[in-house]
Design an enzyme around this catalytic site. Structure first.
Site, PDB file in Angstrom:
ATOM      1  N   HIS A  96      31.696  29.793  27.047  1.00 56.92           N
ATOM      2  CA  HIS A  96      30.529  29.961  27.111  1.00 56.92           C
ATOM      3  C   HIS A  96      30.152  31.172  27.462  1.00 56.92           C
ATOM      4  O   HIS A  96      29.953  31.762  28.570  1.00 56.92           O
ATOM      5  CB  HIS A  96      30.223  28.779  28.307  1.00 56.92           C
ATOM      6  CG  HIS A  96      29.567  27.446  28.073  1.00 56.92           C
ATOM      7  ND1 HIS A  96      28.830  27.220  27.068  1.00 56.92           N
ATOM      8  CD2 HIS A  96      30.217  26.454  28.359  1.00 56.92           C
ATOM      9  CE1 HIS A  96      28.812  25.892  26.870  1.00 56.92           C
ATOM     10  NE2 HIS A  96      29.673  25.477  27.717  1.00 56.92           N
ATOM     11  N   ASP A 101      26.121  26.993  29.095  1.00 63.18           N
ATOM     12  CA  ASP A 101      26.498  25.996  30.188  1.00 63.18           C
ATOM     13  C   ASP A 101      25.124  26.321  31.309  1.00 63.18           C
ATOM     14  O   ASP A 101      24.815  25.381  32.042  1.00 63.18           O
ATOM     15  CB  ASP A 101      27.586  26.719  30.900  1.00 63.18           C
ATOM     16  CG  ASP A 101      27.640  28.252  30.926  1.00 63.18           C
ATOM     17  OD1 ASP A 101      27.113  29.017  30.372  1.00 63.18           O
ATOM     18  OD2 ASP A 101      28.712  28.705  32.061  1.00 63.18           O
ATOM     19  N   TYR A 290      18.039  29.395  10.094  1.00 63.68           N
ATOM     20  CA  TYR A 290      17.101  28.932  10.830  1.00 63.68           C
ATOM     21  C   TYR A 290      15.953  29.810  10.673  1.00 63.68           C
ATOM     22  O   TYR A 290      15.773  31.035  10.453  1.00 63.68           O
ATOM     23  CB  TYR A 290      17.453  29.337  12.513  1.00 63.68           C
ATOM     24  CG  TYR A 290      18.756  28.706  12.840  1.00 63.68           C
ATOM     25  CD1 TYR A 290      19.754  27.700  12.209  1.00 63.68           C
ATOM     26  CD2 TYR A 290      19.368  29.212  14.060  1.00 63.68           C
ATOM     27  CE1 TYR A 290      20.904  27.230  12.772  1.00 63.68           C
ATOM     28  CE2 TYR A 290      20.505  28.879  14.451  1.00 63.68           C
ATOM     29  CZ  TYR A 290      21.650  27.714  13.476  1.00 63.68           C
ATOM     30  OH  TYR A 290      22.772  27.405  14.059  1.00 63.68           O
ATOM     31  N   GLU A 360      24.288  33.628  38.848  1.00 59.63           N
ATOM     32  CA  GLU A 360      24.177  31.896  39.332  1.00 59.63           C
ATOM     33  C   GLU A 360      22.799  31.733  40.034  1.00 59.63           C
ATOM     34  O   GLU A 360      22.536  30.702  40.069  1.00 59.63           O
ATOM     35  CB  GLU A 360      25.393  31.142  39.609  1.00 59.63           C
ATOM     36  CG  GLU A 360      26.390  31.263  38.972  1.00 59.63           C
ATOM     37  CD  GLU A 360      27.724  30.715  39.459  1.00 59.63           C
ATOM     38  OE1 GLU A 360      27.722  30.780  40.759  1.00 59.63           O
ATOM     39  OE2 GLU A 360      28.337  29.918  38.526  1.00 59.63           O
TER      40      GLU A 360
END
Ligand SMILES: [Zn+2]
Ligand SMILES: [Zn+2]
Length: 388
Positions: A96, A101, A290, A360
């Site tokens: 990741h 994640d 895209y 985090e």
């Protein structure tokens, strides 16, 4: 709204679990299972197997007809992780490294927060866990399989993590990603002995001439940012044989439709001219990938206001220039008013690098903002019909 320290620990643990077992696009079986089980344990209605490994959750408030779609992409990249962390990837060669994640854990956390207050709001929240952002474009397939219907979606929002200070969000209205198109140029010349170039049509020389000219493309009429990058040239095997063929691979990226078309036409005509001059042939395989993510003005200013209330307005910033990355969230933004916001995870954390190790603390920040935004969106749109 600020989540509790206990919930923050829970959402960080979720992210670490996801990080440990990263999966490539359309192979996200373990990831999908974790997502579906987490939502089902909360009591949220879940549909699985959309676009193969996609998951959709639906949170229904008291009543009301408006629906906000919140999207997280769930796939990882073919990169070997080098960061020394206790929850390092256990899947060899997969990582990741783009923060999906984080996106997934933040959306699961937001789902938990919103579900716990579902009696306090009108309208619906559709939770989209989308596979294969990095490769096949899982968003388009999920739309084909009906995720915009029953209930019909009124607006869409998502995060992407970014190398910005923790506690900052970056967004603006209009184009926020590029159309990340790919091209392959196949040149057919005539090979022969390296000692006699006059008897040959050397495709390697033509590839070099084409590459130089691609680097000199100037803006078209629209004069908006674009890039053309040649990333691979292949032709020939040894020092004394001129080959028959050579291949160029690269990417062209633009932030408006006119420039997108202009790049396609210009690349094709350069190839025809350079090959034609030497009596060779060049064909271009052009892959329009895209579309461009376009942020809706109203929704974006509402998101900025919510983020500013939590972080301080000075920490909600506009990008200095449009990023040339692509994101298939654009398939949603083509259909409904949308907002794509970049969430700071530390300035040194560069996406797609093997030692990517995002901060985090951004997880709780992400959950706080998204939960407040969802609630204020539903409150606003349920009382104001301009959204539909
Ligand atoms: Zn990526
Ligand atoms: Zn990404």
């Amino acid at each position: 709204m600020k989540i509790s320290a206990e919930r923050e620990r829970e959402f960080i643990a979720l992210r670490r679990e996801l990080h440990k077992y990263p999966e490539l696009g359309l192979e996200e079986y373990k990831t999908s299972k974790l997502i579906a089980e987490y939502l089902q344990d909360l009591g949220i209605e879940v549909t699985t197997g959309i676009a193969k490994t996609g998951v959709v959750g639906l949170i229904q408030g008291k009543s009301g007809s408006k629906t906000l779609l919140i999207r997280a992409d769930i796939d990882a990249l073919p990169i070997t992780e080098t960061a020394e962390i206790e929850f390092k990837s256990q899947n060899a060669g997969v990582m990741h490294a783009c923060g999906h994640d984080f996106h997934t854990a933040i959306l699961l956390g937001t789902a938990k927060e919103l579900f716990s207050v579902r009696d306090s709001f009108k309208g619906n929240i559709k939770l989209i866990f989308q596979p294969a952002e990095e490769s096949f474009g899982g968003a388009e397939q999920m739309i084909k399989e009906g995720v915009m219907n029953s209930p019909e979606v009124d607006a869409a929002v998502c995060y992407h993590v970014a190398p910005l200070p923790v506690g900052t969000v970056e967004l603006q209205s209009g184009a926020v990603t590029a159309a990340p198109d790919y091209f392959q140029i196949h040149i057919k010349g005539r090979g022969g002995h390296g000692s006699a170039p006059e008897d040959c049509i050397n495709p390697v020389v033509i590839a070099a001439a084409i590459t130089n000219r691609l680097g000199e493309i100037k803006a078209g009429k629209a004069d908006t940012p674009f890039v053309v990058s040649v990333c691979s040239i292949a032709g020939g095997t040894c020092e004394n044989v001129i080959p028959d063929t050579a291949t160029i691979k690269g990417t062209s990226r633009s932030t408006d439709k006119e420039t997108r078309r202009y790049l396609y036409e210009t690349i094709k005509s350069i190839c025809e001219e350079e090959a034609g001059r030497e009596g060779a042939a060049a064909s271009v395989d052009y892959n329009f990938r895209y579309p461009i993510v376009i942020n809706d003005e109203g929704l974006t200013s509402d998101f900025a206001e919510t983020a500013g209330a939590l972080l301080g307005q000075e920490n909600v910033v506009k990008p200095q220039k449009i990023s040339m990355v692509g994101d298939d969230f654009s398939y949603f933004s083509e259909l409904v008013p949308s907002c794509y916001a970049r969430l700071g995870v530390g300035e040194s954390n560069l996406l797609h690098t093997p030692n990517f190790n995002p901060d985090e603390r951004a997880i709780a920040i992400g959950v706080d903002i998204m939960t407040d935004f969802a609630l204020s969106f539903l409150q606003r749109s349920e009382s104001d019909d301009r959204i539909r």
